[in-house]
Design a protein around this motif. Structure first.
Motif, PDB file in Angstrom:
ATOM      1  N   VAL A 147       9.507   8.009  -5.539  1.00  0.00           N
ATOM      2  CA  VAL A 147       9.687   9.162  -6.429  1.00  0.00           C
ATOM      3  C   VAL A 147      11.022   9.793  -6.089  1.00  0.00           C
ATOM      4  O   VAL A 147      11.403   9.858  -4.924  1.00  0.00           O
ATOM      5  CB  VAL A 147       8.570  10.215  -6.184  1.00  0.00           C
ATOM      6  N   ALA A 199      11.424  15.752  -6.979  1.00  0.00           N
ATOM      7  CA  ALA A 199      10.574  15.630  -8.166  1.00  0.00           C
ATOM      8  C   ALA A 199       9.126  16.042  -7.886  1.00  0.00           C
ATOM      9  O   ALA A 199       8.355  16.248  -8.805  1.00  0.00           O
ATOM     10  CB  ALA A 199      10.611  14.204  -8.691  1.00  0.00           C
ATOM     11  N   THR A 200       8.801  16.128  -6.608  1.00  0.00           N
ATOM     12  CA  THR A 200       7.411  16.478  -6.283  1.00  0.00           C
ATOM     13  C   THR A 200       7.341  17.898  -5.740  1.00  0.00           C
ATOM     14  O   THR A 200       8.334  18.464  -5.302  1.00  0.00           O
ATOM     15  CB  THR A 200       6.827  15.525  -5.223  1.00  0.00           C
ATOM     16  N   ARG A 201       6.131  18.447  -5.789  1.00  0.00           N
ATOM     17  CA  ARG A 201       5.920  19.762  -5.181  1.00  0.00           C
ATOM     18  C   ARG A 201       4.635  19.698  -4.365  1.00  0.00           C
ATOM     19  O   ARG A 201       3.806  18.804  -4.554  1.00  0.00           O
ATOM     20  CB  ARG A 201       5.837  20.849  -6.259  1.00  0.00           C
ATOM     21  N   THR A 202       4.508  20.663  -3.472  1.00  0.00           N
ATOM     22  CA  THR A 202       3.362  20.661  -2.570  1.00  0.00           C
ATOM     23  C   THR A 202       2.369  21.741  -2.993  1.00  0.00           C
ATOM     24  O   THR A 202       2.750  22.876  -3.251  1.00  0.00           O
ATOM     25  CB  THR A 202       3.826  20.913  -1.119  1.00  0.00           C
ATOM     26  N   LEU A 203       1.103  21.358  -3.106  1.00  0.00           N
ATOM     27  CA  LEU A 203       0.036  22.330  -3.382  1.00  0.00           C
ATOM     28  C   LEU A 203      -0.782  22.485  -2.105  1.00  0.00           C
ATOM     29  O   LEU A 203      -1.238  21.495  -1.542  1.00  0.00           O
ATOM     30  CB  LEU A 203      -0.880  21.820  -4.500  1.00  0.00           C
ATOM     31  N   VAL A 204      -0.962  23.690  -1.669  1.00  0.00           N
ATOM     32  CA  VAL A 204      -1.739  23.929  -0.451  1.00  0.00           C
ATOM     33  C   VAL A 204      -3.178  24.269  -0.843  1.00  0.00           C
ATOM     34  O   VAL A 204      -3.404  25.118  -1.702  1.00  0.00           O
ATOM     35  CB  VAL A 204      -1.121  25.078   0.385  1.00  0.00           C
ATOM     36  N   LEU A 205      -4.146  23.557  -0.264  1.00  0.00           N
ATOM     37  CA  LEU A 205      -5.552  23.805  -0.609  1.00  0.00           C
ATOM     38  C   LEU A 205      -6.326  24.448   0.546  1.00  0.00           C
ATOM     39  O   LEU A 205      -6.921  25.498   0.406  1.00  0.00           O
ATOM     40  CB  LEU A 205      -6.283  22.493  -0.934  1.00  0.00           C
ATOM     41  N   GLY A 206      -6.359  23.730   1.679  1.00  0.00           N
ATOM     42  CA  GLY A 206      -7.180  24.176   2.802  1.00  0.00           C
ATOM     43  C   GLY A 206      -8.650  24.218   2.446  1.00  0.00           C
ATOM     44  O   GLY A 206      -9.382  25.111   2.845  1.00  0.00           O
ATOM     45  N   ARG A 207      -9.107  23.230   1.637  1.00  0.00           N
ATOM     46  CA  ARG A 207     -10.505  23.224   1.199  1.00  0.00           C
ATOM     47  C   ARG A 207     -11.320  22.266   2.053  1.00  0.00           C
ATOM     48  O   ARG A 207     -10.985  21.103   2.211  1.00  0.00           O
ATOM     49  CB  ARG A 207     -10.607  22.751  -0.267  1.00  0.00           C
ATOM     50  N   ASN A 208     -12.431  22.773   2.576  1.00  0.00           N
ATOM     51  CA  ASN A 208     -13.337  21.926   3.325  1.00  0.00           C
ATOM     52  C   ASN A 208     -14.006  20.939   2.378  1.00  0.00           C
ATOM     53  O   ASN A 208     -14.466  21.321   1.305  1.00  0.00           O
ATOM     54  CB  ASN A 208     -14.385  22.808   3.995  1.00  0.00           C
ATOM     55  N   VAL A 209     -14.037  19.675   2.779  1.00  0.00           N
ATOM     56  CA  VAL A 209     -14.613  18.646   1.914  1.00  0.00           C
ATOM     57  C   VAL A 209     -16.100  18.890   1.668  1.00  0.00           C
ATOM     58  O   VAL A 209     -16.638  18.542   0.625  1.00  0.00           O
ATOM     59  CB  VAL A 209     -14.341  17.246   2.521  1.00  0.00           C
ATOM     60  N   THR A 269       0.812  -1.215   0.000  1.00  0.00           N
ATOM     61  CA  THR A 269       0.000   0.000   0.000  1.00  0.00           C
ATOM     62  C   THR A 269       0.848   1.269   0.000  1.00  0.00           C
ATOM     63  O   THR A 269       0.321   2.364  -0.013  1.00  0.00           O
ATOM     64  CB  THR A 269      -0.928   0.043   1.227  1.00  0.00           C
ATOM     65  N   ALA A 277       3.267   4.290  -1.262  1.00  0.00           N
ATOM     66  CA  ALA A 277       3.321   5.033  -2.523  1.00  0.00           C
ATOM     67  C   ALA A 277       4.533   4.602  -3.344  1.00  0.00           C
ATOM     68  O   ALA A 277       5.547   4.189  -2.788  1.00  0.00           O
ATOM     69  CB  ALA A 277       3.418   6.524  -2.210  1.00  0.00           C
ATOM     70  N   ALA A 278       4.399   4.690  -4.652  1.00  0.00           N
ATOM     71  CA  ALA A 278       5.519   4.353  -5.530  1.00  0.00           C
ATOM     72  C   ALA A 278       6.667   5.325  -5.263  1.00  0.00           C
ATOM     73  O   ALA A 278       6.434   6.501  -4.998  1.00  0.00           O
ATOM     74  CB  ALA A 278       5.072   4.457  -6.982  1.00  0.00           C
TER      75      ALA A 278
END
Lengths: 107, 239
Positions: free
Chosen positions: B15, B19-29, B10, B12-13
């Motif tokens: 990386v 190679a990765t970057r972080t996107l910040v959302l803070g969005r209520n589901v 289970t 994650a593959a």
């Protein structure tokens, strides 16, 4: 969980990402969300999405409680702590009910 | 397969670092539901409606309370009902005798109503022609609590056969109630219902909620309920 994946995929696509490696969720302790149930749903739903190899990170937030009746501070501990003064159930100050997609790690 | 093997399956593959970057959302589901609820609320306000969301466990008496409420309000208030069930139109048919417009929503397997369902159902009612819109939610004391439908007021029922301690067992929904209506009081003695401990449980979970005790069948207490609705109707513009 459908909504979590939808939000994550929409946001990742909007920012030109091809893959989601990690979804960071913030779970309020009073949100009524069972983290185990979320993980089960995530495993079942992530196939064939941008997040098919992603890890789900669930951060449970601590809350500050106050009495819903008299407003006195209530020591956190038991989920539905009652006010030591008047016996009314406490409520979370600010939030505690949130289920929020906080951040994504993408490439 | 070993437990260790299960775990690695289970993961994650891998990386490459960087190679990765972080996107910040803070969005209520539930943001999408909250947006739909805000649209509903604006539409209801535009038509000067009072909208009341009725919640309880299955069988606590929502439909009977509504049937008697519609019958008594018919003389002075124009009402409509949106009623949700997993299946059947039994409730809509029971309520249709009142002559009020009734819209039945069948959710199939979904255990609660969501704001966009109410938005769609409301298009089947001429909102300009009514004063009060009742929403009879799915009988469930858990999930409906989390979904704002754009209502002005929430009423949670506690029938005397439910048990006095329901507000303590299901605090989230009772905490959200503007009023708790104790129903089927004509059966209180047969059910061994202790009204004092029920009141204590209600005030513990929902100290600010109004409490009304009634029997829709016999009509005892119905006047208190109708007075509460009238008061809310008068206050509907100051939400």
């Amino acid at each position: 969980m459908h909504e979590v994946l939808r939000l994550a995929e929409d946001h990742a696509r909007k920012h030109g990402a091809k893959r989601i490696h990690r979804i960071h969720l913030r779970v309020g302790p009073w949100s009524g969300v069972a983290v185990e149930a979320l993980r089960f749903a995530f495993a079942a739903l992530k196939d064939k999405t941008l997040a098919e190899d992603a890890e789900l990170e669930c951060e449970t937030k601590a809350v500050v409680l106050q009495c819903a009746g008299c407003g006195s501070p209530v020591p956190a501990g038991d989920r539905w702590s009652a006010c030591p003064g008047c016996g009314t159930l406490a409520e979370a100050v600010g939030s505690g009910h949130e289920l929020e997609v906080a951040a994504l790690e993408v490439s | 397969m070993t437990a260790r093997g299960d775990q690695s399956a289970t993961m994650a593959a891998p990386v490459a670092p960087g190679a990765t970057r972080t996107l910040v959302l803070g969005r209520n589901v539930l943001a999408r539901n909250a947006d739909a609820a805000a649209r509903n609320r604006a539409r209801f306000r535009q038509h000067g409606l009072l909208v009341v969301n009725m919640l309880s466990s299955p069988g606590a008496g929502k439909t009977e309370l509504l049937a008697q409420t519609l019958r008594r309000l018919a003389e002075y208030r124009r009402c409509a009902v949106i009623v949700g069930d997993l299946a059947t139109d039994h409730d809509a048919r029971r309520l249709a005798d009142s002559g009020a417009p009734i819209v039945q929503i069948n959710t199939g397997s979904l255990c609660h109503l969501e704001a966009d369902m109410i938005g769609r159902a409301a298009t089947e009612v001429d909102l300009a022609q009514i004063d009060l819109l009742f929403i009879e939610n799915i009988g469930n004391l858990v999930c409906p609590a989390a979904f704002d439908l754009g209502e002005h007021r929430r009423v949670v029922l506690l029938s005397v056969t439910d048990g006095e301690d329901k507000p303590e067992k299901y605090p989230v929904i009772y905490k959200s109630a503007h009023a708790v209506v104790v129903t089927k009081t004509d059966l209180a003695a047969a059910a061994g219902f202790d009204a004092v401990s029920a009141r204590q449980a209600i005030s513990k979970a929902a100290p600010k909620a109004e409490v009304v005790e009634l029997s829709a069948r016999t009509g005892i207490g119905m006047d208190d309920w109708l007075q509460l609705l009238e008061r809310w109707y008068a206050e509907r513009h100051v939400q």
